[in-house]
Design a protein around this motif. Structure first.
Motif, PDB file in Angstrom:
ATOM      1  N   THR A  70      14.340   2.224  41.524  1.00  0.00           N
ATOM      2  CA  THR A  70      14.226   1.231  42.595  1.00  0.00           C
ATOM      3  C   THR A  70      14.981   1.702  43.834  1.00  0.00           C
ATOM      4  O   THR A  70      14.483   1.616  44.960  1.00  0.00           O
ATOM      5  CB  THR A  70      14.759  -0.132  42.117  1.00  0.00           C
TER       6      THR A  70
ATOM      7  N   VAL B 166      13.898  -5.182  38.186  1.00  0.00           N
ATOM      8  CA  VAL B 166      12.477  -5.231  38.514  1.00  0.00           C
ATOM      9  C   VAL B 166      11.732  -5.266  37.180  1.00  0.00           C
ATOM     10  O   VAL B 166      11.683  -4.271  36.459  1.00  0.00           O
ATOM     11  CB  VAL B 166      12.049  -4.012  39.348  1.00  0.00           C
TER      12      VAL B 166
ATOM     13  N   VAL C 230       7.294  -3.475  44.498  1.00  0.00           N
ATOM     14  CA  VAL C 230       8.500  -3.781  45.251  1.00  0.00           C
ATOM     15  C   VAL C 230       8.145  -3.633  46.724  1.00  0.00           C
ATOM     16  O   VAL C 230       7.293  -2.817  47.091  1.00  0.00           O
ATOM     17  CB  VAL C 230       9.715  -2.897  44.877  1.00  0.00           C
TER      18      VAL C 230
ATOM     19  N   CYS D 246      11.158  -7.961  44.908  1.00  0.00           N
ATOM     20  CA  CYS D 246      10.066  -7.949  43.938  1.00  0.00           C
ATOM     21  C   CYS D 246       9.746  -9.407  43.653  1.00  0.00           C
ATOM     22  O   CYS D 246      10.649 -10.186  43.319  1.00  0.00           O
ATOM     23  CB  CYS D 246      10.468  -7.217  42.662  1.00  0.00           C
TER      24      CYS D 246
END
Length: 140
Positions: A62, A91, A100, A124
Motif C-alpha cells: 500500500t 486494505v 485504493v 480504500c
C-alpha cells in the motif's frame, strides 16, 4: 512522463487522484517478490481465523503504491527523497479485488533546496488506510 520542474509547482497543487487496483494475484506476486509470505495476505481461512474480515494487502504494498503515484507525478522515482507514513487501517482484498485511491496536495515548496512536500491521502472504500503520509521530492 517528463520530469516536473520546480517552477511548475505551487503550494495547493493537487496530485491525482489515481485509482490503483489490487487483486489477490497482486498480493501473491508481492509476497513472492518481497519474501513476506504471511498467510494473512493469501489465505482467506487463516486471515479470518485471526480476526480479519478477509485477506489484506501488505502494508508495504500500500505504501509502495502510494509512493509510485507521487513518483509518477514527479516524473522520476529517483526524485522522491523521503516518504513516510503510519499504517492506520488494512486494505481488505475480497475475491473480486478492490481499489485504493491515492491523492495529494503540495504543502510546501522550498526554492532554496528544490524540495517540495506533498501530503498524501490513501483511501480504500472511502476510508483512510495510511495516516501522516508525507512525501518529499526534489525538483530542479
Amino acid at each position: 512522463m517528463p520530469v516536473r520542474q520546480l517552477a511548475e509547482v505551487s503550494v495547493g497543487d493537487v496530485v491525482g487522484p489515481v485509482t490503483v487496483p489490487v487483486r489477490r494475484e497482486t498480493l501473491v506476486a508481492y509476497a513472492n517478490a518481497s519474501g513476506d509470505q504471511n498467510p494473512i495476505h493469501q489465505d482467506e481461512s487463516f486471515a479470518r481465523s485471526v480476526g480479519l474480515p478477509d485477506v489484506i494487502a501488505h502494508g508495504m504494498w500500500t505504501m509502495g503504491a502510494s509512493a509510485t503515484v507521487v513518483a509518477d507525478w514527479v516524473g522520476d522515482a529517483g526524485r522522491v527523497v523521503e516518504f513516510g507514513t503510519r499504517f492506520t487501517k488494512p486494505v481488505v482484498v475480497p475475491v473480486g479485488g478492490t481499489e485504493v485511491v491515492v491523492e495529494g496536495v503540495v504543502k510546501a515548496v522550498d526554492a532554496g533546496t528544490g524540495r517540495v512536500t506533498v501530503d498524501v491521502t490513501t483511501t480504500c472504500g472511502g476510508e483512510k488506510v495510511l495516516g501522516r503520509c508525507v512525501a518529499v521530492v526534489r525538483l530542479d
